[in-house]
Structures are given as structure tokens and as C-alpha cells.
Design an enzyme around this catalytic site. Structure first.
Site, PDB file in Angstrom:
ATOM      1  N   HIS A  35      45.145  46.761  43.761  1.00 13.16           N
ATOM      2  CA  HIS A  35      44.855  45.730  44.767  1.00 13.16           C
ATOM      3  C   HIS A  35      44.647  44.411  44.032  1.00 13.16           C
ATOM      4  CE1 HIS A  35      43.628  44.234  48.665  1.00 13.16           C
ATOM      5  NE2 HIS A  35      42.588  43.650  48.089  1.00 13.16           N
ATOM      6  N   ASP A  37      44.184  40.602  44.532  1.00 14.87           N
ATOM      7  CA  ASP A  37      43.889  39.490  45.436  1.00 14.87           C
ATOM      8  C   ASP A  37      44.534  38.197  44.940  1.00 14.87           C
ATOM      9  OD1 ASP A  37      42.122  40.520  47.557  1.00 14.87           O
ATOM     10  OD2 ASP A  37      40.810  41.049  45.891  1.00 14.87           O
ATOM     11  N   ASP A 150      42.831  45.706  53.291  1.00 12.18           N
ATOM     12  CA  ASP A 150      41.652  44.885  53.022  1.00 12.18           C
ATOM     13  C   ASP A 150      41.370  43.777  54.022  1.00 12.18           C
ATOM     14  OD1 ASP A 150      39.399  44.622  51.434  1.00 12.18           O
ATOM     15  OD2 ASP A 150      40.291  43.074  50.173  1.00 12.18           O
ATOM     16  N   HIS A 419      44.010  37.299  52.625  1.00 12.03           N
ATOM     17  CA  HIS A 419      42.808  37.677  53.356  1.00 12.03           C
ATOM     18  C   HIS A 419      41.521  37.208  52.692  1.00 12.03           C
ATOM     19  CE1 HIS A 419      43.848  41.118  50.704  1.00 12.03           C
ATOM     20  NE2 HIS A 419      42.534  41.178  50.511  1.00 12.03           N
TER      21      HIS A 419
END
Length: 1017
Positions: A35, A37, A150, A419
Site C-alpha cells: 500500500h 500512499d 483505504d 485518499h
């Protein structure tokens, strides 16, 4: 990503024989992922340096060493940066092969994993289109599954968009903790989602909700103090360790530890299996910032999985590396019948009773506003450049330079949809990064805008600037020229505002005719003036206006034009402490739609009557504030993500001043709110502009309001509260991403009802009763709620600090001291009248006319020859259809999939020049089925005729939402549902005999590739 508290409850005795009994082994799909970001705590550059580049380098190398290994790549921004700046030719060849074999799989495929609560439909589609275009051009692949693990809650718009893009299944994770618990117990984490009430089964999609462990591998090991299954440890910032030793590296798998590891993994697999209907278990292997050292990861997992499979009868489990498509294929082939979910979303989202993730709807208001401004500018210049390319293919604006400018802004707008971007949940330095990328790219596109307007279109046509010379003689007046462009495919009559420095002005159009205008002292500055100009523009049309300004008072109609000089009336400051006998001295402000009454004893709005039905609604508007707790020992806190009020809201002011400026274009009401009675400077303001019915009809039902707030006091969250006599029973309606409206019924909870009844408003929100509806449309996202009957409150700004160690460590406390100026447009009327208006109003607010000054105020110019009327033909769609996109994407691939794949696999140089001739067109039907007797009907339109103002359409082909599929070859999976309704993915294409004719049904978004006939000048 915010920290997820993971815990493992080992219930192995309950599941010794697997969830289905019969001793059938549980088939486990181990899905390696990282993951990553695109922002959050660290900037893009910091993340690339610390770990992100290493993820793709090491994954590529490690997958090539063993055929059974797999990996899913999710966010495209990091991959594209690696591909363009880090990957060697060898790496690129390896990736091509891994993608071809299906062992490296691109999931979602957008630039980012976009937020679902505060993002706009336009920008969600943009970021997907950018990522999908790159993947298809480069690898010939089209993502078919999502991995929305997420985002903080799940919108019902997202599954519709993914279905339109050709996806076969959707995956979500963050939904209300209590709802997820119930769904787990009842084995209802998987369902078929019909996200649109109008599209229904046409765009339904199978949806998998992750269980309580979400996307991270459970890290607790009963036999070790280190986290488990994270053998590469935790990423280090700012630099990777030179010795390769990272913090918290898991205990290696060895002959001494393999059985304990296997037992832990199998127990977790069995626990998860009990929550699903099939014996196929999705087991995510990874978490945030993982697989930067894929070698140590796979070299430990390989023997562990081998051991489990060798002992599968004992364990009742088999394991395999898998991509997400392999998991969903197994679920699809199970041939089960699935329950349906309608158009309900999963918003808002809470993780605990006092952790309602509704604060981020309003966090970092400035970033939310700039993001939408950038998106609107991008849309405008995309349409202009497309027209320019079609009309002047050999014009002086270099096509490669222009496309580079557009691509930079596409990248920046896509990036901030992450997000932890537009949500406002990032650290200050990352927020600054997003703003810097947006502002730099906007400046580049503004250069392009100037070039498209000002450079001659060909050698025989002089530029706008080249046809002028200074007049002789003395004239104290100064002249300035501005171009105003309408980026919508509708004719508009509207009012624009230009700031000037002189008290007198006259405005003339490009035919030399006077234009209605109004000038008055500026609401923003004591040394400037607001010049309001009535403009009429056709769809996708621009006009040039001449503004003559001077110090001297203008006299005489020909010279002065039609400009009205408005003067204000100041009303005495009113202190709350002296509000006793109110409602007796009311002052009316009227236009063709409304009568607004203001109370001279409070200086607040008192009521609005909508004149068409002579219905009066009592109404006040003012500012209230919630006080937040900053001490974690004292109780629940508010932060970037969470709203947790320390009690009910209190008035944010003690005195109000008012000034009314009557006008012939607009009447302006300025209300200033003072924190203390004797303060010299106001803290909040509302500026309301009431348009007059002047000349050809403007939209008089639109009450334009701009607010000023800040800097706020620390630990304060400020709302605009509109209190009315509407009997809405605390039910309100808010939009999902500007696509569809959702009914929000007030729900009572044991704890935290206030915060859990806040909802995201991206474009619109309204309350209504049997007779009337009050609508607000917005220029950026906010949080909204109806906490009392007849009340609609909008959270506009937040400034917070708390002492939670986690927040302090990552600098996520939202100490936002900015001054903000958001805009809302308000409408009041019957339900039927407002239903026809509010969606178009929301779009007109988002895509206001683009105003570009050509020059600075200076001595008058003389045109060498009359300018004449604008030669640009208008493009006008029916009122219920919206031109969502008109652009030149630039991605170069054959529309024929087999031809494109053969080119990619030929081994030739894959670098290709952009395609400047393919135009992408999207048209959206704005209305739901049954929303309006006329406007909700399907619309049949001949696109060749509709676009003839741009050029002659020669080729028209319908594509999927992001353009990578020919719709005639797109066959999405048909999932069995309890109603056994046969899925119909077909839209009405060429339903009439005539070519280029399409019928667009309610809420459809139709995407086309168009080629226009070549034009030679």
C-alpha cells in the site's frame, strides 16, 4: 492511511474442518501487495527515494526468479515515476513479460486510489483515464478489478464508474465497524451492488468487503516479540539503511520456526474463512510501504507456503500466490447466487463509537478549493485546445508543447484525488506539495490559454493584439480588454465580476455595443471596485469585452455605456445581548424570483418568499462553532479525520453589521460577524448577491453567497447554519461525488450521534418538506448535517491541535490558520421547480466562465479594422445532457485490441508519438428516472449535428468510460443474483436509422472516440 489496530482471535478449534465441513480444504489466495500512499505523511519525492522505487525494482527482479510468485500493483503514479526515471531497459522487458504472463497485475489502474467521499465525478474519471491510458498504451492491459482498501467509507458512485470502465468486481474495506461486524457474522461481506437507481442491473458489480483485518497481514506472532510476515521490516525515512537492516524485521522462517509460523497463518485463514460463503479465502500479504526488499519477503514466504501445502491434510488449508483476478475468478466459478445491494452507500464511516470519520469532509478547505479550481480550468482549456486542433491543425500553438501543459495539470489534479490528499488528512508539507504541483501546472495551462486566444490562428490572420495602434490625442480614460469563455455546452446568460481600480467604468462587447454593468466599492478591498458585467455566451464560445475605466465621473450614454454606479447603505452594528424585540423592522430585497427580508434589529436574514408560488419560508443564516477537545486524557478528540464535538455548537459571534448595496445588475448584502462586541475587525462574513432581472433573463433564482472565515481559534470547527421553517424531520439529501443524490435520514446512536450524522457534500445538498426545498450547491467539498428540524448546517473550516502521540509523530494535527473564501449558491422553491434546476446550477458553479485579461489597463488602442462578432460557432446540448469531457488524450493505440497487442508484442520500439487527432467525448444524462416529467426522459441526439460547430465528424466509435474498451467487445461477468435478472449491458446505440445518432438514458455516461475531417486554411 490511518493506523488500523489489528488483533487476532485464535479460534482454531471452531474451524478445524474448515467452514464448509466435509473436510474440504480451504483454498487460500495469498496476494502480495504494497500500500503506497501518494502523499499522506511524506512527499512523493521522499517516498520514491525511501522505498517506492525499490518496491518495483525488487518485485520485478524477484518475480522473474520463480514462476509461482505474484504481485499486484495498485497506484499508478509511483509505478509511472519508476518506469520513466528509474527502470532500466532490462527491467522494462521483464515487466512486459510478467504482465503478459499475468504474474504482475495492475489493479484499479488509476493514478491513485482515490477518495470516495469528497472527490468529484470529473476528477475520479480523469485520474482513472490517465492511468488506464498509460497501461493500455504501454502494456495492452485493461484493469478489471478494484482494490479500494483505504478510502474512508465507500460511495455508491464508485462501483458505477468501475462498471462503466469494464471492471468485473469491486473490493472495499473501510465501512462502519458495527455494520462490518454484523456482515461478517452473517456471511454477507460479498454482494452484487447496483449503485445507480436509474442504471440498475446495467452497471451492477460484484463487491467484496474485506473482513476486520482489512488489507494488512495480521502481525501478531505468539512465539516472537517481532511483527510477523513483514520480513523486510519497516521503511526508513529519509534514507534507506546502507546495511539493508530495517527496524522490526520479522523473525526469519527456518526449520525451527516454520511450524509455528504455519500454525499462526492457518489459524488466521480459518478465522477468515468462517466469514465467507465459499472455501476460497483472500489473504492479503503486505501493508503500507512493504516489498521494498522483495527478496527477503519471498525467500521467507516461499518455504512457509511450501510447508503448509506439504501438510495440507493436517492443516485443512492449501495456499498459493495469487493475483486478485485469480481470486475473483474462483469466486465467479463457484456459481453461487448473490444478494443484491441497492444504491445505498457506506458513508459516513466510523471505527469506534467516538471515532466518526466525518471531520475530513471539511479539513483543509483551501486545498479542496484549489483542487476544484484546477479541475475546472483543465476542463475549459481541454475543450479550447480540442477546438483549436480541429480548426487550426497547423496553427502556431505547438501541439507537443500544449499537450505537455495539459498533461502536467492532468497529473496534478489526478494526484490530489488520493485518499490522503483532497481529504485534507495529510501532513502540512504534503499539503504544500499538492498545492505547489497544482499551482505550477495551472500556471502552465494559463500560458496555453493565452496562446490559444492571442496568437494568430494562421499566417493570414493577425492576432488580437496585432490589429491595434495607439490613438492620438489626450484621453484620461484607460482601456482593458478581457476575453470571457463559456466552457459548457449550453447557452448562458450570467454575471461575471472583474476587479478594477477606478470608480467609473463602461463595458463594450466585440461589436462595440454597450453591455449592462454595475460598479461599486469592492467587498474585498477599500482601494478597488467590483465591476459586474452581464454576459451572454453560446456553448463553448468566447467573446472579447472592452472595459473603459477612469477617475472622473462618467457622463453621457454613448461614452458611459450601460454601467450603473451602486452605493451602499450601512446599518448600525447590532449586539446579540440587545436582541429583544426582533422581527418587527424588516427590510425587503426583491428580484424576479424572491423577496428576501432582513431584520434591522439583528442584521440577519429573516425570511425568503419565492414569488412564483408566493410561499414564505422563515430563514436565518449565521455562524456557529463546535469546540474540540485537544487532550486525549480528557476524552474523544477531533483531528484531520475525526469529528468529535465537545458539546453542542455555540454562536461564533456577538455582534453583526450589515450593508446593502442596491443595484440594477445585482443587489449585494454584506454581513460582518464580530467575535466580540467591540472588535474592530470582523471574523466571519456573508456576501449575498441577488441578481436582478435585467435585459435578457439571467437566472434570478440563484442567490450567490461567498463567505470569509479565519484565522480560527485553536480547536474550533465552524459551521454555516441555515435555520428554516421547513419540516424536514432532520432528513437531508447530499450528493455522492456529484453523480447522484442520497437520502440521509437522521439516526440516533448510543454515543456520538452528532458527528455520525454528518455527511459529505461534494456539489449539492438540500432539505425539503411537502411544499418546499432549500438547495445549496458548492464550489468545493464540505461536511453537512441537519441537526434540528428545518436546519441545514455546512462545516466550512476547522483548526485543531491535540496531544495524541501518533498525530504528533506524523504532524497530523490540522493546525490550519488559513483564511478561506468558499462559495455556495442557494435556491428555494417547490420540489418540482428545484429538481429542474439544481444539477445544472451545480455544474454552472463548477464551470463558471473563464475570464482572461488580455492586457493591463492602458491608454486607448484603436482597432485597425472592426473586430466583428465572434466567428466561433456555439455547441449546444439539450438541457438534460452535460458535456462531461471534450479532450485530446494523446494516448496512441489502435482502437482494435488485437492490432494493438500485436504491436506491443512485436518487440519494436514501444515509444510512440502522441495521437493528436483522436478526440475523447463524454456526455452525461443529468437526471434520474422519474425525477422530472420531461427532463428524465431518454434523449436521442445526432452527434454529428450537435458537434458541427466544432467541425465535421467523420468517425464515431463508442468506448468504455476510460476509453480502453470498444463497447462492442466488452463482455463483463454476469453474476447470479437473487432476482435472477438478466444483466443488460447494452446501451441504445444508433437506435435511429441515421448514423451518428445515440439515445442517452437517465444517468448514463457515454464515452466516444471521434475523428473530425481535416481542416486546411
Amino acid at each position: 492511511m490511518r493506523f488500523i489496530a489489528l488483533f487476532v482471535c485464535f479460534l482454531c478449534s471452531c474451524y478445524a474442518n474448515g467452514p464448509t465441513g466435509e473436510n474440504e480444504p480451504i483454498h487460500t489466495f495469498v496476494i502480495p501487495h504494497s500500500h503506497m500512499d501518494v502523499g499522506w505523511v511524506y512527499t512523493i519525492q521522499e517516498s520514491m527515494h525511501a522505498y517506492a522505487a525499490n518496491v518495483y525494482t525488487s518485485v520485478t527482479e524477484e518475480l522473474s526468479k520463480a514462476e509461482d510468485r505474484r504481485f499486484i500493483a495498485v497506484e499508478q503514479e509511483f509505478f509511472r515515476l519508476w518506469w520513466d526515471t528509474v527502470a532500466t531497459d532490462s527491467h522494462k522487458r521483464q515487466v512486459q513479460q510478467l504482465v503478459k504472463e499475468g504474474r504482475l497485475e495492475f489493479i484499479i489502474g488509476g493514478q491513485v486510489m482515490h477518495d470516495e467521499a469528497v472527490t468529484d465525478l470529473n476528477d475520479e474519471i480523469l485520474q482513472m483515464t490517465e492511468g488506464h491510458g498509460f497501461l493500455y498504451e504501454t502494456f495492452g492491459v485493461r484493469p478489471q478489478f478494484s482494490w479500494h482498501v483505504d478510502p474512508f467509507g465507500a460511495s455508491a458512485t464508485t462501483p458505477v464508474l468501475f462498471a462503466l470502465a469494464g471492471f468485473n468486481a469491486h473490493l472495499i474495506s473501510r465501512i462502519d465497524y458495527d455494520l462490518k461486524d454484523t456482515m461478517q457474522k452473517n456471511k454477507k461481506l460479498q454482494f452484487v451492488w447496483r449503485g445507480s437507481p436509474s442504471l440498475k442491473e446495467k452497471q451492477q458489480i460484484f463487491t467484496h468487503t474485506m473482513d476486520q483485518f482489512s488489507y494488512c497481514t495480521p502481525s501478531y506472532l505468539p512465539f516472537s516479540n517481532s511483527s510477523g510476515f513483514y520480513w523486510n521490516g519497516v521503511a526508513l525515512f529519509p534514507d534507506p539503511p546502507k546495511n539493508g537492516v530495517y527496524p522490526n524485521m520479522s523473525l526469519p522462517v527456518s526449520k525451527d520456526t516454520v511450524h509455528a509460523y504455519a500454525k499462526t497463518m492457518v489459524e488466521n485463514i480459518k478465522q477468515r474463512a468462517a466469514w465467507f460463503r465459499t472455501n476460497h479465502v483472500l489473504w492479503p500479504w503486505g501493508c503500507d510501504k512493504q516489498f521494498y526488499n522483495s527478496s527477503v519477503q519471498f525467500n521467507n514466504m516461499d518455504p512457509l507456503m511450501k510447508y503448509i501445502n506439504q501438510n495440507s491434510k493436517e492443516f485443512g488449508v492449501t495456499v498459493q500466490y495469487a493475483t486478485l483476478s485469480e481470486y475473483f475468478q474462483a469466486i465467479y466459478q463457484s456459481n453461487l447466487e448473490w444478494e443484491l445491494r441497492g444504491s445505498e452507500d457506506f458513508l459516513p464511516y466510523s471505527t469506534e463509537p467516538y471515532q466518526a470519520w466525518t471531520g475530513f469532509y471539511a479539513s483543509r478547505n483551501v486545498l479542496k478549493g484549489v483542487s476544484r479550481q484546477a479541475s475546472s480550468l483543465l476542463h475549459a482549456v481541454e475543450t479550447l485546445f480540442t477546438r483549436y486542433r480541429i480548426s487550426f491543425p497547423d496553427g502556431p500553438v505547438a501541439k507537443d508543447w500544449a499537450l505537455d501543459k495539459l498533461r502536467a495539470l492532468r497529473w496534478a489534479v489526478s494526484e490530489v484525488q488520493h485518499h490522503d490528499g483532497i481529504t485534507g488528512t495529510e501532513s502540512p508539507k504534503v499539503a504544500d506539495m499538492y498545492l505547489q504541483h497544482l499551482m505550477q501546472a495551472m500556471m502552465g495551462v494559463e500560458e496555453l490559454l493565452a496562446a490559444l486566444f492571442l496568437l494568430p490562428h494562421n499566417v493570414n490572420t493577425p492576432s488580437i493584439l496585432g490589429r491595434r495602434y495607439h490613438r492620438k490625442g489626450v484621453d484620461r480614460a484607460l482601456e482593458q480588454h478581457v476575453i470571457v469563455y463559456n466552457p459548457l455546452a449550453w447557452n448562458i446568460t450570467t454575471i461575471i465580476n472583474i476587479t478594477v481600480t477606478f470608480p467609473s467604468a463602461a463595458v463594450f462587447d466585440d461589436d462595440g455595443q454597450p453591455v449592462p454593468a454595475q460598479i461599486q466599492r469592492s467587498a474585498q478591498s477599500n482601494v478597488a471596485y467590483d465591476l459586474f458585467i452581464m454576459v451572454q455566451l453560446g456553448g463553448l464560445q468566447h467573446r472579447k469585452y472592452l472595459i473603459k475605466t477612469s477617475e472622473a465621473q462618467c457622463s453621457g450614454r454613448p461614452k458611459c455605456g450601460w454601467t450603473y454606479k451602486a452605493k451602499g447603505v450601512q446599518f448600525e452594528r447590532r449586539n446579540i445581548s440587545k436582541w429583544t424585540n426582533t422581527g418587527k423592522r424588516l427590510l425587503p430585497v426583491l428580484n424576479g424570483c424572491y423577496k428576501l427580508m432582513f431584520d434591522q434589529d439583528t442584521n440577519l436574514l429573516h425570511s425568503i418568499t419565492y414569488l412564483q408560488e408566493k410561499r414564505r419560508v422563515t430563514m436565518t443564516q449565521d455562524f456557529w462553532e463546535y469546540h474540540a477537545n485537544g487532550d486525549v486524557k480528557a476524552g474523544p478528540i477531533s483531528d484531520n479525520y475525526i469529528f468529535s464535538a465537545n458539546g453542542s455548537a455555540v454562536r461564533a459571534y456577538k455582534a453583526v453589521e450589515m450593508e446593502i448595496i442596491p443595484g440594477k445588475i445585482v443587489t449585494e448584502i454584506r454581513q460582518h460577524f464580530y467575535r466580540e462586541e467591540d472588535d474592530k475587525d470582523y471574523t466571519y462574513s456573508i456576501t449575498t448577491r441577488v441578481p436582478e432581472c435585467f435585459g435578457s433573463r439571467p437566472r434570478c433564482h440563484r442567490l450567490e453567497q461567498t463567505y470569509l472565515l479565519g484565522p480560527l481559534c485553536l480547536n474550533t470547527e465552524v459551521v454555516l447554519r441555515t435555520s428554516s421553517s421547513l419540516k424536514n424531520n432532520r432528513t437531508l439529501y447530499t450528493d455522492d461525488n456529484g453523480y447522484q443524490m442520497m437520502e440521509r435520514t437522521y439516526r440516533k446512536f448510543t454515543n456520538n450521534s452528532l458527528a455520525r450524522n454528518y455527511f459529505p457534500m461534494v456539489r449539492a445538498a438540500y432539505i425539503e418538506d411537502d411544499l418546499s426545498r432549500l438547495v445549496l450547491v458548492s464550489d468545493r467539498a464540505h461536511g453537512v448535517s441537519s441537526q434540528a428540524n428545518g436546519q441545514l448546517e455546512v462545516m466550512l473550516h476547522r483548526r485543531l491541535w491535540n496531544d495524541l502521540a501518533w498525530n504528533l509523530g506524523y504532524n497530523l494535527t490540522l493546525n490550519d490558520s488559513s483564511v478561506i473564501r468558499p462559495t455556495l449558491w442557494m435556491m428555494l422553491g417547490s420540489i418540482s421547480a428545484t429538481s429542474r434546476l439544481y444539477q445544472r446550477e451545480a455544474i454552472e458553479l463548477q464551470h463558471r466562465p473563464v475570464i482572461m485579461p488580455i492586457d493591463q489597463p492602458q491608454r486607448p488602442w484603436q482597432e485597425k479594422e472592426p473586430r466583428g462578432s465572434s466567428p466561433v460557432h456555439s455547441v449546444v446540448l439539450p438541457p438534460n445532457l452535460h458535456l462531461l469531457s471534450l479532450s485530446i488524450p494523446g494516448w496512441n493505440y489502435s482502437s482494435n485490441h488485437d492490432v494493438h497487442l500485436s504491436h506491443i508484442h512485436s518487440g519494436k520500439d514501444l515509444h510512440s508519438e502522441p495521437d493528436y487527432d483522436r478526440v475523447l467525448l463524454r456526455i452525461m444524462h443529468l437526471f434520474e428516472e422519474g425525477e422530472d416529467p420531461e427532463l428524465s426522459k431518454p434523449v436521442t441526439i445526432n452527434l454529428k449535428e450537435a458537434l458541427q460547430g466544432i467541425g465535421e465528424v467523420k468517425v464515431l466509435e463508442e468506448r468504455s468510460l476510460t476509453g480502453t474498451w470498444d463497447v462492442t467487445s466488452l463482455q463483463r461477468w454476469k453474476w447470479k443474483t437473487v432476482d435472477n435478472f438478466e444483466t443488460n449491458n447494452k446501451s441504445c446505440w444508433s437506435c435511429a436509422d441515421e448514423a451518428f445518432t445515440v439515445t442517452i438514458s437517465p444517468k448514463e455516461i457515454r464515452t466516444f472516440f471521434i475523428h473530425f475531417a481535416s481542416t486546411n486554411f
